[in-house]
Design an enzyme around this catalytic site. Structure first.
Site, mmCIF file in Angstrom:
data_model
loop_
_atom_site.group_PDB
_atom_site.id
_atom_site.type_symbol
_atom_site.label_atom_id
_atom_site.label_comp_id
_atom_site.label_asym_id
_atom_site.label_seq_id
_atom_site.Cartn_x
_atom_site.Cartn_y
_atom_site.Cartn_z
ATOM 1 N N ASN A 108 0.776 -1.332 0.027
ATOM 2 C CA ASN A 108 -0.302 0.018 -0.023
ATOM 3 C C ASN A 108 0.832 1.345 -0.019
ATOM 4 O O ASN A 108 0.574 2.218 -0.776
ATOM 5 C CB ASN A 108 -0.981 0.006 1.298
ATOM 6 C CG ASN A 108 -1.969 -1.155 1.061
ATOM 7 O OD1 ASN A 108 -1.890 -1.873 0.087
ATOM 8 N ND2 ASN A 108 -2.719 -1.465 2.270
ATOM 9 N N THR A 153 -15.197 37.938 -31.815
ATOM 10 C CA THR A 153 -16.044 37.468 -30.742
ATOM 11 C C THR A 153 -17.230 36.829 -31.370
ATOM 12 O O THR A 153 -17.670 37.146 -32.166
ATOM 13 C CB THR A 153 -16.440 38.483 -29.799
ATOM 14 O OG1 THR A 153 -17.152 39.633 -30.650
ATOM 15 C CG2 THR A 153 -15.252 39.300 -29.079
ATOM 16 N N HIS A 154 -17.786 35.809 -30.741
ATOM 17 C CA HIS A 154 -18.798 35.009 -31.419
ATOM 18 C C HIS A 154 -18.427 34.548 -32.751
ATOM 19 O O HIS A 154 -19.489 34.240 -33.467
ATOM 20 C CB HIS A 154 -20.170 36.009 -31.453
ATOM 21 C CG HIS A 154 -20.460 36.692 -29.961
ATOM 22 N ND1 HIS A 154 -21.388 36.216 -29.107
ATOM 23 C CD2 HIS A 154 -20.176 38.080 -29.691
ATOM 24 C CE1 HIS A 154 -21.250 37.185 -28.045
ATOM 25 N NE2 HIS A 154 -20.596 38.316 -28.559
ATOM 26 N N SER A 275 -7.715 12.356 -48.963
ATOM 27 C CA SER A 275 -8.884 11.401 -48.706
ATOM 28 C C SER A 275 -8.771 10.552 -49.623
ATOM 29 O O SER A 275 -7.873 10.597 -50.757
ATOM 30 C CB SER A 275 -9.892 12.546 -49.317
ATOM 31 O OG SER A 275 -10.969 11.658 -49.757
ATOM 32 N N GLU A 288 -7.609 17.531 -35.411
ATOM 33 C CA GLU A 288 -8.805 17.049 -35.038
ATOM 34 C C GLU A 288 -8.470 15.982 -34.047
ATOM 35 O O GLU A 288 -9.470 15.898 -33.098
ATOM 36 C CB GLU A 288 -9.428 16.540 -36.477
ATOM 37 C CG GLU A 288 -10.004 17.766 -37.313
ATOM 38 C CD GLU A 288 -10.414 17.114 -38.876
ATOM 39 O OE1 GLU A 288 -11.385 17.403 -39.331
ATOM 40 O OE2 GLU A 288 -9.670 16.340 -39.373
ATOM 41 N N LYS A 323 -4.669 3.959 -12.042
ATOM 42 C CA LYS A 323 -3.431 3.990 -13.007
ATOM 43 C C LYS A 323 -3.803 4.324 -14.363
ATOM 44 O O LYS A 323 -2.949 5.014 -14.950
ATOM 45 C CB LYS A 323 -2.551 2.877 -12.608
ATOM 46 C CG LYS A 323 -1.673 2.875 -11.460
ATOM 47 C CD LYS A 323 -1.026 1.648 -11.193
ATOM 48 C CE LYS A 323 -1.091 1.479 -9.468
ATOM 49 N NZ LYS A 323 -2.418 0.969 -8.834
#
Ligand code: ARG
Length: 466
Positions: A108, A153-154, A275, A288, A323
């Site tokens: 332990n 932004t956005h 591809s 990705e 683990k």
């Protein structure tokens, strides 16, 4: 082999042996286990359980094991776990003497010590990856200094920023990630040895000496806590998860920025794929995958938190489940950061496309409104006026630079020749001169400061290694 059995009449079922065995993954702790066992042999010698000669024979056998471990099939065995494996190997080399190595020791405390020891090296490795990534970001920020990016932004064009300023934003995130890992390192750097199975040890071990022997900076203060605490692992999993979140945000940006729609940069062949069907494709798979792996790494944090949530004091076998997720996170985070560094190093930046996007958009609308408000118009009215100009632009399909001063003055007679200058994105950007802002001087200062901050981290890392 097992390290127990005297109190049993029958052995465990084969099914259960397979279920409970951990050698196939905790073999990663081999080196830590051997180093810990060498230190423990020193402790046994110091309390008179081993003679100096016996300790030396044990050490020699352990050294031999360390040298052999790289040979193929070394870990093909059916021992219950890595601790059992190491003791059996010791027995094969020194015979009966090996039976003394576990005197006054419990798996332990041993597994906690091994895990902490392994984790310290792992944290350092992840920190080193972060240092390389930060270095690459700074090199790119210097190389592309002056490139102008429409800040978003956005995900809508908002205000112009230097591309270098954008890169420095990620530098800040990764810098904090490094610090978070450092905090995790310091909490991990504590020795559980001398805590026994849960209650401490009856042998007069010098816990400080054992800790020092193993390279730990301190000793755990409570034996029950020492054998059951895994929040040092949570600290690492959290720090690694946040670093992955940051890397994933950058991956998302660059997937967008390298698309045909944006065209702000081109990913290198080193990190893109084609591809099987569409010959024209160049896909940002590396980024990705990084984004995908982030989910898995965050899951490992959640998973260990759930493992720990209902554990009664003190050690429980559930802890063996600590683990695999940590090993996985360590491998994925280190690889991901290295891959992101390669993406940065091999990307081609297209400053002209960035600047075109900024010029076509109304990224200087706020600068024009602020200019008006500086000449006494209330900001509310200025905002309305510029909004009207933007609306007319959109209706007429007109870019900001295409407005003449006379046309602009029809919206607000207060406007003078400075209005057209205010509409130039680069001028608007140079106005943001405060520290932390995007004007060239501010960003130059920020790069210089970031360089010395990175040097300090690298310095701290190399001192830790010594
Ligand atoms: N393999 C175990 C673990 O990873 C350590 C062994 C302790 N086993 C026990 N039954 N006390 O936690």
């Amino acid at each position: 082999m097992k390290l127990w059995g005297g109190r049993f009449e029958a052995g465990p079922a084969a099914l259960f042996e397979r279920y409970s065995g951990s050698l196939h993954f905790d073999k990663k702790l081999f080196e830590a286990d051997v180093i810990g066992s060498k230190a423990f042999a020193n402790a046994l010698e110091s309390v008179g359980i081993l003679t100096v000669d016996e300790r030396n024979r044990i050490h020699a056998a352990f050294d031999e094991m360390l040298a052999e471990a790289a040979s193929p099939g070394y870990f093909d065995a059916d021992d219950e776990d890595i601790h059992t494996f190491v003791i059996r190997k010791l027995g094969e080399s020194v015979g009966e003497l090996s039976e003394k190595i576990h005197t006054g020791r419990s798996r332990n405390e041993q597994v906690a010590a091994d895990f902490r020891h392994w984790m310290k090296g792992t944290i350092r490795a992840v920190q080193a990856r972060l240092e390389s990534l930060m270095g690459s970001l700074l090199r790119l920020a210097e190389r592309e200094f002056g490139a102008l990016l429409p800040g978003y932004t956005h995900l809508r064009r908002a205000q112009a920023v230097l591309f270098s300023h954008y890169l420095l934003a990620y530098f800040e995130m990764f810098h904090r990630d490094w610090e978070r890992l450092q905090q995790a390192y310091e909490r991990t750097d504590v020795s559980p040895y001398g805590c026994g199975a849960l209650a401490g040890s009856g042998f007069p071990f010098d816990r400080d000496a054992m800790a020092a022997d193993l390279g730990f900076s301190g000793v755990a203060a409570n034996s029950l806590d020492a054998v059951s605490d895994r929040d040092f692992a949570l600290d690492f999993l959290y720090a690694a998860s946040v670093a992955m979140l940051h890397a994933s945000r950058m991956a998302e940006d660059w997937i967008l920025y390298s698309s045909e729609e944006f065209g702000f940069l081109e990913m290198g062949d080193e990190v893109t794929t084609g591809s099987s069907l569409m010959p024209q494709k160049r896909n940002p798979d590396a980024l990705e995958l990084l984004r995908g792996k982030t989910g898995r790494v965050c899951g490992n944090l959640q998973s260990l938190m759930m493992t720990l949530k209902g554990l009664p004091m003190s050690y429980n076998r559930d802890l063996q489940e600590d683990k695999e997720g940590v090993f996985d996170t360590a491998a994925q985070a280190a690889d991901s950061l290295e891959v992101l560094t390669l993406c940065v190093d091999t990307a081609r930046i297209r400053p002209e496309a960035m600047e075109r996007a900024a010029e076509e958009g109304w990224v200087s609308a706020a600068a024009l409104a602020e200019m008006l408000s500086r000449s006494g118009v209330s900001f509310h009215r200025a905002h309305q006026i510029v909004g009207g100009i933007v609306l007319a632009s959109v209706k007429q399909g007109k870019k900001p630079a295409e407005w003449t001063l006379d046309e602009l003055r029809e919206f607000a007679p207060e406007l003078d020749e400075r209005a057209r200058a205010a509409l130039v994105p680069r001028n608007a950007l140079e106005n943001h001169r405060l520290p932390g802002g995007t004007a060239s001087d501010s960003v130059r200062d920020a790069i210089a400061a970031a360089k010395s901050r990175l040097e300090r981290l690298e310095q701290a890392s190399s001192e830790q290694e010594e």
